[in-house]
Enzyme design. Structure first.
Site, PDB file in Angstrom:
ATOM      1  N   HIS A  93       0.857  -1.186   0.000  1.00  0.00           N
ATOM      2  CA  HIS A  93       0.000   0.000   0.000  1.00  0.00           C
ATOM      3  C   HIS A  93       0.897   1.242   0.000  1.00  0.00           C
ATOM      4  CE1 HIS A  93      -2.873   3.046   1.252  1.00  0.00           C
ATOM      5  NE2 HIS A  93      -3.826   2.207   0.872  1.00  0.00           N
ATOM      6  N   GLU A 163      -3.580   1.845  -7.498  1.00  0.00           N
ATOM      7  CA  GLU A 163      -3.971   2.988  -6.670  1.00  0.00           C
ATOM      8  C   GLU A 163      -2.986   4.133  -6.906  1.00  0.00           C
ATOM      9  OE1 GLU A 163      -6.480   1.948  -3.004  1.00  0.00           O
ATOM     10  OE2 GLU A 163      -4.397   1.694  -2.454  1.00  0.00           O
ATOM     11  N   SER A 211      -9.890   7.445  -3.607  1.00  0.00           N
ATOM     12  CA  SER A 211     -11.054   8.346  -3.565  1.00  0.00           C
ATOM     13  C   SER A 211     -12.289   7.762  -4.246  1.00  0.00           C
ATOM     14  CB  SER A 211     -10.708   9.718  -4.168  1.00  0.00           C
ATOM     15  OG  SER A 211      -9.727  10.364  -3.399  1.00  0.00           O
TER      16      SER A 211
END
Ligand code: PGA
Length: 257
Positions: A93, A163, A211
């Protein structure tokens, strides 16, 4: 199959809040389970008690130790996550990469997880975009680091989440557009095809994250060609997460039995 992954990040603080949130999330799971596979990746400290309370929700962790032996204070091994009830685990991440995690150790974590039959959700994403498309080489290098360690049989078992770092969290400038998402999905599928095969490119689920809200979620699936979503902040609000799941479900076909 649409894969909807919630990432609770470092919240909630209290066990009772975590249990309440999971309870509300399991109501969502029930409502969409014919069309969507829901996973929630929770802080490790909550994992064990949540797994006991709610066997219906697929639980995941948010990181794993690179090591399986004892001399690593403060780390949680894949064996521990498995024992606590994790079926999935996010690795790479951007919030962990920002603290110094690098491609090769992250890629090795995928192996540790696969050894314990935990599905790695391998995150890739550029910090920023440039008009020349150099950011694509960041994604390529991140993917190459993990693919260099995985046989085709192992590669088939992972999930990849795109991402873009500029789209994640409270400091995000904006979410990706469906077109930007679609281009990246094509790019990643091409790399998987070149590395392994078209069949494996069709097998590995590709998620979009950054988002994602109940308003934009369906666009990443219907136009952005993502196989699912990785949702951070909104997954901490059960009502919004439920609405998001419902909207995606409207755009998907039921799972083939
Ligand atoms: P966000 O985070 O949905 O809050 O932008 C995504 C993530 O952290 O995976």
């Amino acid at each position: 199959m649409i894969l909807l992954v919630g990432n609770w990040k470092a919240a909630p603080d209290k066990k009772t809040q975590a249990e309440k949130l999971l309870k509300s999330t399991s109501v969502i799971v029930k409502a969409v389970k014919k069309k969507i596979m829901v996973v929630v990746c929770v802080p490790t400290v909550h994992l064990g008690s949540l797994a006991k309370k709610n066997p219906n929700v697929n639980l995941g962790a948010q990181n794993v130790s690179l090591f399986s032996d004892i001399a690593h204070t403060g780390q949680n091994s894949a064996a521990m996550l498995k024992e606590a009830g994790a079926k999935y685990c996010i690795i790479g991440h951007s919030e962990c990469r920002a603290l110094g995690e690098e491609n090769n150790p992250i890629a090795q974590k995928a192996l540790r997880l696969l050894e314990k039959n935990i599905t790695p959700i391998f995150c890739v994403g550029e910090v920023q975009r440039d008009v020349h498309g150099w950011y694509l080489s960041t994604i390529k290098d991140q993917l190459a680091s993990v693919f260099s360690l995985l046989s085709p049989d192992k590669a088939k078992k992972i999930v990849i989440a795109y991402e873009p770092v500029w789209a994640i969290g409270a400091k995000a400038t904006r979410e990706a557009t469906p077109t930007e998402c679609q281009e990246m999905m094509l790019f990643i599928r091409k790399i998987i095809t070149d590395t392994y095969s078209t069949k494996i490119a069709q097998t590995i689920p590709l998620l979009y994250g950054g988002s994602v809200t109940e308003e934009n979620a369906q666009l990443f699936i219907s136009q952005g060609e993502a196989n699912g979503l990785l949702v951070g902040r909104v997954s901490l609000e059960a009502k919004r997460f439920g609405l998001l799941a419902k909207k995606i479900a409207e755009y998907t076909k039921p799972l083939k039995k």
